[in-house]
Design a protein around this motif. Sequence first.
Motif, PDB file in Angstrom:
ATOM      1  N   TYR A 223       0.981   3.985  -2.735  1.00 43.25           N
ATOM      2  CA  TYR A 223       0.026   5.091  -2.771  1.00 43.25           C
ATOM      3  C   TYR A 223       0.547   6.324  -2.036  1.00 43.25           C
TER       4      TYR A 223
ATOM      5  N   ASP B 115      -9.492  -0.330  -0.905  1.00 42.06           N
ATOM      6  CA  ASP B 115     -10.716  -0.668  -1.627  1.00 42.06           C
ATOM      7  C   ASP B 115     -10.497  -2.078  -2.165  1.00 42.06           C
TER       8      ASP B 115
ATOM      9  N   GLU C 155     -11.199   0.319   9.030  1.00 39.63           N
ATOM     10  CA  GLU C 155     -10.258   1.390   9.357  1.00 39.63           C
ATOM     11  C   GLU C 155     -10.391   1.802  10.821  1.00 39.63           C
TER      12      GLU C 155
ATOM     13  N   SER D 143       0.824  -1.214   0.000  1.00 35.97           N
ATOM     14  CA  SER D 143       0.000   0.000   0.000  1.00 35.97           C
ATOM     15  C   SER D 143       0.850   1.253   0.000  1.00 35.97           C
TER      16      SER D 143
ATOM     17  N   GLN E  81      -3.864   8.408   6.070  1.00 41.92           N
ATOM     18  CA  GLN E  81      -5.010   7.505   5.913  1.00 41.92           C
ATOM     19  C   GLN E  81      -4.587   6.254   5.159  1.00 41.92           C
ATOM     20  N   ARG E  82      -5.080   5.111   5.638  1.00 43.59           N
ATOM     21  CA  ARG E  82      -4.819   3.842   4.970  1.00 43.59           C
ATOM     22  C   ARG E  82      -6.077   2.977   5.054  1.00 43.59           C
ATOM     23  N   GLU E  83      -6.688   2.768   3.907  1.00 45.98           N
ATOM     24  CA  GLU E  83      -7.826   1.839   3.837  1.00 45.98           C
ATOM     25  C   GLU E  83      -7.928   1.309   2.418  1.00 45.98           C
TER      26      GLU E  83
ATOM     27  N   HIS F 113      -9.594   8.398  -0.776  1.00 49.87           N
ATOM     28  CA  HIS F 113      -9.866   7.482   0.321  1.00 49.87           C
ATOM     29  C   HIS F 113     -11.219   6.803   0.118  1.00 49.87           C
ATOM     30  N   PRO F 114     -11.284   5.466   0.219  1.00 48.49           N
ATOM     31  CA  PRO F 114     -10.177   4.508   0.344  1.00 48.49           C
ATOM     32  C   PRO F 114      -9.368   4.429  -0.943  1.00 48.49           C
ATOM     33  N   GLN F 115      -8.264   3.699  -0.898  1.00 52.43           N
ATOM     34  CA  GLN F 115      -7.377   3.640  -2.046  1.00 52.43           C
ATOM     35  C   GLN F 115      -7.760   2.468  -2.958  1.00 52.43           C
TER      36      GLN F 115
ATOM     37  N   GLN G 252      -4.322   9.735  12.510  1.00 55.74           N
ATOM     38  CA  GLN G 252      -4.037   8.984  11.288  1.00 55.74           C
ATOM     39  C   GLN G 252      -4.628   7.578  11.408  1.00 55.74           C
ATOM     40  N   THR G 253      -4.991   6.985  10.282  1.00 59.11           N
ATOM     41  CA  THR G 253      -5.704   5.710  10.311  1.00 59.11           C
ATOM     42  C   THR G 253      -4.885   4.595   9.660  1.00 59.11           C
TER      43      THR G 253
END
Length: 329
Positions: free
Chosen positions: A122, A280, A244, A119, A276-278, A128-130, A211-212
């Motif tokens: 990115y 798709d 998340e 990830s 942010q990290r989530e 968001h999400p990626q 931050q996630t």
Amino acid sequence: MRKTVLITGAAGFLGSHLCDKFISEEYRVIAMDNLITGDLKNISHLFQLENFEFYHHDVTKFVHVPGNVDYILHFASPASPIDYLKIPIQTLKVGSLGTHNLLGLAKEKNARILIASTSEVYGDPLIHPQNEEYYGNVNTIGPRGVYDEAKRFQESITMAYHRFHGLETRIARIFNTYGPRMRLNDGRVIPAFIGQALRGENLTVFGDGSQTRSFCYVDDEVEGIYRLLLSDYALPMNIGNPEEITILDFANEIIKLTGTEQKIVFEPLPQDDPLQREPDITKAKQILEWEPKVSRREGMQKTFEYFKNLSKEELFKSEHKDFSKHNRG
């Protein structure tokens, strides 16, 4: 006859679980690792098996494996900030020279190859999400660039081999993964928090904790990778858990899980740390019929039990690997 799979980075956290998976599916497994960050104890339980063998080798050097190879999984790379900031050149080399060597081996053996991307391609995302169509927001010359750009190049050369040579390739973009066999002091969020809690230390949160991250249990991650390898999909695919959580909320979960009474202390956010990290995972659901099954509560309980059973020596030791001989370009 058993099909043969070569797994690089096999003595690492994720690589060792992949060895277990392919052994359970009755493959012949050839494990390869230079042991810079890997540990033989992660795969020692497999040494007595007839269909398992280990090569102590650095894939940035020429890679030769005798006999037939059906599949290659390239997981040889430092994956934690502590590691790739200590060995930046080796990190770049394993993503470039190492990948080139393994793609050449796959071409020679007419094998299908899956490379472990991340990830981190990115960067600090602006969407968001990626999803896989997002090109990223990256800093090529920042301290994290040695890892991010190694993985981005890895994807590029893999697709070049796919398009130019017709090689069967797969690209897994792996999001935060956790579980037993993580190194306690490798700098990643989960082992860092659990280690601090077990040692009676305050939990360190960088920035304000807003931050996630999205954490995927290792069994789910391995299943997704396995299905991607056996699929017909050649473009990059996100494999991760879309649930998340903020780092601050997660730190409080750790305190509750461990039954400790530590405080949370705040430190400055490292440069280029993604906010942010989530993932798709629409493609993984549709194409692989895969999605995570293990809840964070269940996965974290299993992970905590693993760390809780470590010896005091392991719990209190700091990382001591000598990287100096590998940090040459």
